[in-house]
Enzyme design. Structure first.
Site, PDB file in Angstrom:
ATOM      1  N   ASP A   1       0.820  -1.209   0.000  1.00 32.29           N
ATOM      2  CA  ASP A   1       0.000   0.000   0.000  1.00 32.29           C
ATOM      3  C   ASP A   1       0.858   1.265   0.000  1.00 32.29           C
ATOM      4  O   ASP A   1       0.725   2.141   0.862  1.00 32.29           O
ATOM      5  CB  ASP A   1      -0.937  -0.008   1.208  1.00 32.29           C
ATOM      6  CG  ASP A   1      -1.847  -1.231   1.229  1.00 32.29           C
ATOM      7  OD1 ASP A   1      -3.045  -1.074   1.023  1.00 32.29           O
ATOM      8  OD2 ASP A   1      -1.339  -2.357   1.429  1.00 32.29           O
TER       9      ASP A   1
ATOM     10  N   ASP B   1      -1.560  -2.801  -3.950  1.00 27.98           N
ATOM     11  CA  ASP B   1      -1.942  -1.388  -3.845  1.00 27.98           C
ATOM     12  C   ASP B   1      -0.717  -0.514  -4.058  1.00 27.98           C
ATOM     13  O   ASP B   1      -0.072  -0.049  -3.110  1.00 27.98           O
ATOM     14  CB  ASP B   1      -2.619  -1.096  -2.506  1.00 27.98           C
ATOM     15  CG  ASP B   1      -4.048  -1.615  -2.462  1.00 27.98           C
ATOM     16  OD1 ASP B   1      -4.502  -2.208  -3.459  1.00 27.98           O
ATOM     17  OD2 ASP B   1      -4.706  -1.425  -1.423  1.00 27.98           O
TER      18      ASP B   1
ATOM     19  N   HIS C   1      -2.534  -9.963  -1.158  1.00 32.73           N
ATOM     20  CA  HIS C   1      -2.876  -8.632  -0.663  1.00 32.73           C
ATOM     21  C   HIS C   1      -3.732  -8.605   0.612  1.00 32.73           C
ATOM     22  O   HIS C   1      -3.260  -8.118   1.641  1.00 32.73           O
ATOM     23  CB  HIS C   1      -3.537  -7.827  -1.784  1.00 32.73           C
ATOM     24  CG  HIS C   1      -3.794  -6.396  -1.427  1.00 32.73           C
ATOM     25  ND1 HIS C   1      -2.783  -5.539  -1.014  1.00 32.73           N
ATOM     26  CD2 HIS C   1      -4.943  -5.661  -1.399  1.00 32.73           C
ATOM     27  CE1 HIS C   1      -3.293  -4.346  -0.761  1.00 32.73           C
ATOM     28  NE2 HIS C   1      -4.598  -4.394  -0.970  1.00 32.73           N
TER      29      HIS C   1
ATOM     30  N   HIS D   1     -11.543  -3.965   6.772  1.00 29.11           N
ATOM     31  CA  HIS D   1     -11.377  -5.204   5.994  1.00 29.11           C
ATOM     32  C   HIS D   1     -11.404  -6.460   6.864  1.00 29.11           C
ATOM     33  O   HIS D   1     -10.871  -7.510   6.480  1.00 29.11           O
ATOM     34  CB  HIS D   1     -10.071  -5.173   5.188  1.00 29.11           C
ATOM     35  CG  HIS D   1      -9.935  -3.967   4.309  1.00 29.11           C
ATOM     36  ND1 HIS D   1     -10.872  -3.635   3.363  1.00 29.11           N
ATOM     37  CD2 HIS D   1      -8.964  -3.012   4.234  1.00 29.11           C
ATOM     38  CE1 HIS D   1     -10.482  -2.533   2.731  1.00 29.11           C
ATOM     39  NE2 HIS D   1      -9.345  -2.133   3.243  1.00 29.11           N
TER      40      HIS D   1
ATOM     41  N   HIS E   1      -3.113  -4.297   2.445  1.00 29.88           N
ATOM     42  CA  HIS E   1      -4.550  -3.986   2.441  1.00 29.88           C
ATOM     43  C   HIS E   1      -4.984  -3.192   3.670  1.00 29.88           C
ATOM     44  O   HIS E   1      -5.614  -2.140   3.543  1.00 29.88           O
ATOM     45  CB  HIS E   1      -5.351  -5.273   2.307  1.00 29.88           C
ATOM     46  CG  HIS E   1      -6.745  -5.092   1.797  1.00 29.88           C
ATOM     47  ND1 HIS E   1      -7.065  -4.227   0.766  1.00 29.88           N
ATOM     48  CD2 HIS E   1      -7.925  -5.683   2.161  1.00 29.88           C
ATOM     49  CE1 HIS E   1      -8.361  -4.297   0.517  1.00 29.88           C
ATOM     50  NE2 HIS E   1      -8.902  -5.175   1.359  1.00 29.88           N
ATOM     51  N   VAL E   2      -4.716  -3.698   4.864  1.00 30.80           N
ATOM     52  CA  VAL E   2      -5.026  -2.973   6.094  1.00 30.80           C
ATOM     53  C   VAL E   2      -3.884  -1.995   6.354  1.00 30.80           C
ATOM     54  O   VAL E   2      -2.713  -2.398   6.395  1.00 30.80           O
ATOM     55  CB  VAL E   2      -5.203  -3.940   7.280  1.00 30.80           C
ATOM     56  CG1 VAL E   2      -5.417  -3.174   8.575  1.00 30.80           C
ATOM     57  CG2 VAL E   2      -6.371  -4.887   7.018  1.00 30.80           C
TER      58      VAL E   2
END
Length: 536
Positions: free
Chosen positions: A199, A226, A364, A374, A401-402
């Site tokens: 991310d 991401d 991810h 999430h 993701h988080v």
């Protein structure tokens, strides 16, 4: 305690490492001492706030001054240590209402290379392409990329420093000289330092993360999804809170594709010299009017798909010394009848643990995250694939993701298990959103199960727990025992595999100095305790 880190600035502003020595007071904990009591690091409120993107006129985002001079240069690994992929872009992207793609055949794809301080008298050639993102509505700007080149360089010696230039020598339009080191090949040899981050985005936090990471001299980088966050921007270049704001009922997603070019230029400081492997996140989906997805992601990066027997850029595998990596796709079919699942089973069954003792997986969205954001979103993927990873003895899993950091105890099916993997979420590389603060177990934070399915893959697999301390509930009422350490900070991690049983994992936070660790632990394999069943 950490002792001296000494650098000298050379005339070309290269940082030359003279010495790096760590002296640790006391012992670094190991997973043998686990499971550990859950720890939550108090939030540093000074780092919480609105994310600020790098301005498009930042010098690190500008294209070369000469036409067709290579930019966005990137090195990635093939399936073995004797070859690497080198990719780059030449020519300016086209953006507007009436645009004409560049001709990919108008510029050659050539890499000139040799060992360090050689004459670079070896040459490899490859292929090129141009991709487009077209919008069928007035007022939305369409895009075609510059010419994306991809060359496979073969016949390399393992664990050797090479120098190279890429471009078209007939124009002439060649890049500056760059350097990379191949991976080791002998059993028992490992890359010294592997950086892991997710991310990233293109913010001032991203810049801090990458500079911090480079100061720790990685030999390999894993980006767990991401990447550019181009899909958070409208075609006029402005940040948006929704994906289809201009025409919300249409089946496509409005994106600002030039952001991929800015991101590639910025990242070249890492990717041109450190082999970098990527896997897609949800922000790489970028669904278009013709129902295409992952177009930019699949076009811009080189993947060892064919070499590893995969039919898709969304999942593949590779070796780095004594480590076998499997990069999995959370946004492509993963059920037991899918191509991905069948490929994964074949791939894992072919791993020789006497040659590559370590088995590391990455994708991810995390299976084991205790943050509200999430929460249990990837439960269907876990239900389909967890048994397979456990059966083949995956040691370590990386996710993003988080937008926070979390490390698990060894876990399998939400139960502490000494033979389960350690799951590590590193989704706070910089991103375009704020950090994640809320935890699912806190009062009022447990989401309704009906809100948890992934919006792209669909399906519903997240139900209330039927065993353990959270029986009958969707969330725990305290930090779960499988969560060992969590920290809401920007940063990245470094994995240092020491031998066939011990690997040092260090979480580095952007607000700390580059040699100060936030979380550190030895991850220890126990092959005698956790034998791996070999299939014939």
């Amino acid at each position: 305690m950490v002792l001296a880190m000494v650098f000298i600035n050379g005339p070309l502003h290269c940082l030359i490492l003279l010495s790096l020595m760590f002296v640790v007071n006391g012992d670094i904990p190991t997973t043998l001492e686990g499971p550990f009591k859950p720890v939550t690091v108090p939030v540093n409120t000074s780092i919480i706030g609105n994310m600020t993107s790098l301005p498009y006129n930042d010098t690190s985002l500008q294209r070369p001054t000469l036409d067709f001079q290579p930019e966005q240069i990137s090195v990635s690994l093939s399936s073995n240590c004797s070859s690497v992929w080198i990719s780059w872009v030449t020519g300016e992207f086209q953006f507007g209402d009436d645009i004409k793609p560049l001709d990919p055949q108008s510029v050659a794809s050539v890499v000139q290379y040799g060992t360090f301080n050689s004459s670079r008298n070896n040459q490899a050639t490859g292929n090129s392409l141009v991709y487009s993102q077209q919008y069928p509505y007035e007022g939305l700007k369409s895009y075609t990329s510059g010419i994306i080149h991809c060359v496979l360089v073969t016949g390399l010696d393992p664990d050797t420093l090479y120098e190279y230039q890429c471009g078209d020598p007939s124009i002439p339009a060649m890049s500056d000289v760059h350097y990379f080191r191949t991976m080791p090949s002998q059993p028992g040899d490992y890359p010294n330092r592997i950086a892991v981050v997710g991310d990233l985005g293109l913010t001032y936090n991203t810049s801090t993360t990458i500079n911090h990471m480079l100061a720790n001299h990685p030999d390999l980088a894993l980006l767990v999804g991401d990447l550019s966050f181009a899909d958070l921007y409208l075609t006029n270049g402005t940040l948006s809170d929704c994906s289809s704001c201009s025409f919300p009922e249409t089946p496509f997603q409005e994106t600002y594709q030039p952001r991929w070019d800015y991101w590639g230029r910025f990242m070249q400081i890492l990717t041109a010299s450190v082999p970098t492997m990527v896997i897609e996140g949800d922000h790489e989906i970028e669904k278009q009017a013709d129902n295409q997805t992952f177009t930019a992601y699949s076009s811009r990066f080189a993947f060892p798909c064919e070499e590893s027997g995969s039919s898709s850029t969304l999942y593949y595998s590779f070796n780095a010394g004594g480590i076998h990596f499997v990069m999995l796709g959370a946004y492509v079919s993963y059920d037991k009848s899918s191509d991905q699942y069948n490929w994964l089973e074949r791939d894992l069954s072919n791993v020789n643990r006497s040659v590559t003792p370590w088995l590391v997986a990455a994708w991810h969205p995390p299976w084991y995250s205790t943050y509200k954001e999430h929460y249990r979103e990837a439960e269907c993927m876990r239900v389909e694939m967890e048994d397979l990873l456990y059966e083949y003895g995956v040691d370590l899993v990386f996710n993003g993701h988080v937008n926070a950091y979390e490390r698990s105890n060894r876990v399998y099916n939400y139960t502490l298990d000494p033979c389960g993997p350690v799951y590590i979420t590193v989704g706070s590389g910089g991103n375009e959103k704020n950090l994640t603060l809320a935890h699912a177990e806190e009062p009022g934070n447990c989401p309704d199960p009906s809100t948890t399915p992934d919006r792209f893959m669909g399906g519903f697999c997240a139900f209330n727990f039927t065993s353990g301390p959270a029986t009958g509930n969707f969330c725990w009422n305290e930090q779960p025992d499988y969560s060992a350490y969590r920290d809401t900070s920007f940063g990245y991690g470094i994995l240092e595999v020491k031998n066939e049983t011990h690997a040092l994992w260090t979480w580095y936070r952007n607000q700390d100095r580059y040699y100060e660790s936030g979380d550190v632990i030895y991850i220890v394999r126990e092959p005698d305790r956790c034998p791996i069943e070999t299939k014939v």
